[in-house]
Design a protein around this motif. Structure first.
Motif, PDB file in Angstrom:
ATOM      1  N   GLY A 175      -1.962   9.484  -7.948  1.00  0.00           N
ATOM      2  CA  GLY A 175      -3.373   9.286  -8.257  1.00  0.00           C
ATOM      3  C   GLY A 175      -3.837   7.893  -7.868  1.00  0.00           C
ATOM      4  O   GLY A 175      -4.911   7.712  -7.276  1.00  0.00           O
ATOM      5  N   TYR A 176      -3.006   6.907  -8.166  1.00  0.00           N
ATOM      6  CA  TYR A 176      -3.330   5.523  -7.786  1.00  0.00           C
ATOM      7  C   TYR A 176      -3.356   5.383  -6.268  1.00  0.00           C
ATOM      8  O   TYR A 176      -4.266   4.747  -5.711  1.00  0.00           O
ATOM      9  N   ALA A 177      -2.375   5.983  -5.583  1.00  0.00           N
ATOM     10  CA  ALA A 177      -2.336   5.914  -4.120  1.00  0.00           C
ATOM     11  C   ALA A 177      -3.575   6.579  -3.520  1.00  0.00           C
ATOM     12  O   ALA A 177      -4.178   6.053  -2.579  1.00  0.00           O
ATOM     13  N   ILE A 183      -6.431   4.889  -1.173  1.00  0.00           N
ATOM     14  CA  ILE A 183      -6.656   5.384   0.184  1.00  0.00           C
ATOM     15  C   ILE A 183      -8.094   5.844   0.386  1.00  0.00           C
ATOM     16  O   ILE A 183      -8.694   5.606   1.432  1.00  0.00           O
ATOM     17  N   TYR A 184      -8.665   6.498  -0.609  1.00  0.00           N
ATOM     18  CA  TYR A 184     -10.008   7.068  -0.471  1.00  0.00           C
ATOM     19  C   TYR A 184     -11.124   6.175  -0.985  1.00  0.00           C
ATOM     20  O   TYR A 184     -12.259   6.608  -1.081  1.00  0.00           O
ATOM     21  N   ARG A 185     -10.820   4.924  -1.285  1.00  0.00           N
ATOM     22  CA  ARG A 185     -11.889   4.019  -1.723  1.00  0.00           C
ATOM     23  C   ARG A 185     -12.820   3.745  -0.548  1.00  0.00           C
ATOM     24  O   ARG A 185     -12.431   3.862   0.619  1.00  0.00           O
ATOM     25  N   ARG A 213      -4.278   7.778   9.275  1.00  0.00           N
ATOM     26  CA  ARG A 213      -2.824   7.920   9.204  1.00  0.00           C
ATOM     27  C   ARG A 213      -2.343   7.875   7.756  1.00  0.00           C
ATOM     28  O   ARG A 213      -1.467   8.642   7.363  1.00  0.00           O
ATOM     29  N   ARG A 214      -2.911   6.990   6.971  1.00  0.00           N
ATOM     30  CA  ARG A 214      -2.520   6.893   5.561  1.00  0.00           C
ATOM     31  C   ARG A 214      -2.933   8.144   4.788  1.00  0.00           C
ATOM     32  O   ARG A 214      -2.218   8.577   3.895  1.00  0.00           O
ATOM     33  N   LYS A 215      -4.077   8.717   5.121  1.00  0.00           N
ATOM     34  CA  LYS A 215      -4.498   9.952   4.453  1.00  0.00           C
ATOM     35  C   LYS A 215      -3.550  11.100   4.781  1.00  0.00           C
ATOM     36  O   LYS A 215      -3.183  11.876   3.892  1.00  0.00           O
ATOM     37  N   SER A 232       0.816  -1.203   0.000  1.00  0.00           N
ATOM     38  CA  SER A 232       0.000   0.000   0.000  1.00  0.00           C
ATOM     39  C   SER A 232       0.851   1.255   0.000  1.00  0.00           C
ATOM     40  O   SER A 232       0.381   2.317  -0.394  1.00  0.00           O
ATOM     41  N   ASN A 233       2.092   1.176   0.441  1.00  0.00           N
ATOM     42  CA  ASN A 233       2.977   2.334   0.453  1.00  0.00           C
ATOM     43  C   ASN A 233       3.762   2.497  -0.840  1.00  0.00           C
ATOM     44  O   ASN A 233       4.344   3.558  -1.067  1.00  0.00           O
TER      45      ASN A 233
END
Length: 115
Positions: free
Chosen positions: A62-64, A68-70, A89-91, A6-7
């Protein structure tokens, strides 16, 4: 999905942003450190690849952002994206990475004020 997977888009985006900004930020950083010489002008060799790096930055971030926002409903029940604290935290990490990338990408426009 593991934490490292994910990172990857964010890490790739910041590396591409560094590539896009190396032609402008690199010489300035070296000069600020007291390193000078005629060879510093060779750092502009990356300038022709700048649009490619910028495109890679936009695509990876954009992919990240999409990941994250799905919606939380699309996450696996036991995955990290289903945990609200981890999502927050990821946001935060995503927006800090995006801000860093924007600073590096736009550096050739504002760095002239400091030289």
């Amino acid at each position: 999905m593991s934490q490292n997977e994910s990172n990857l888009p964010m890490v790739g985006g910041i590396i591409a942003a560094i590539g896009a900004g190396v032609c402008c930020v690199g010489p300035l950083v070296l000069l600020l450190l007291g390193i000078s010489g005629s060879w510093i002008s060779n750092l502009s060799a990356f300038e022709p690849y700048r649009p490619v790096f910028i495109l890679v930055v936009v695509l990876l971030l954009g992919y990240a952002g999409w990941k994250i926002y799905r919606p939380i409903e699309e996450c696996e029940p036991d995955s990290a994206c289903a945990i609200p604290v981890t999502r927050h935290r990821r946001k935060v990490t995503f927006w800090l990475t995006t801000a860093s990338a924007i600073i590096l990408i736009t550096s050739n426009y504002w760095i002239l004020w400091f030289v």
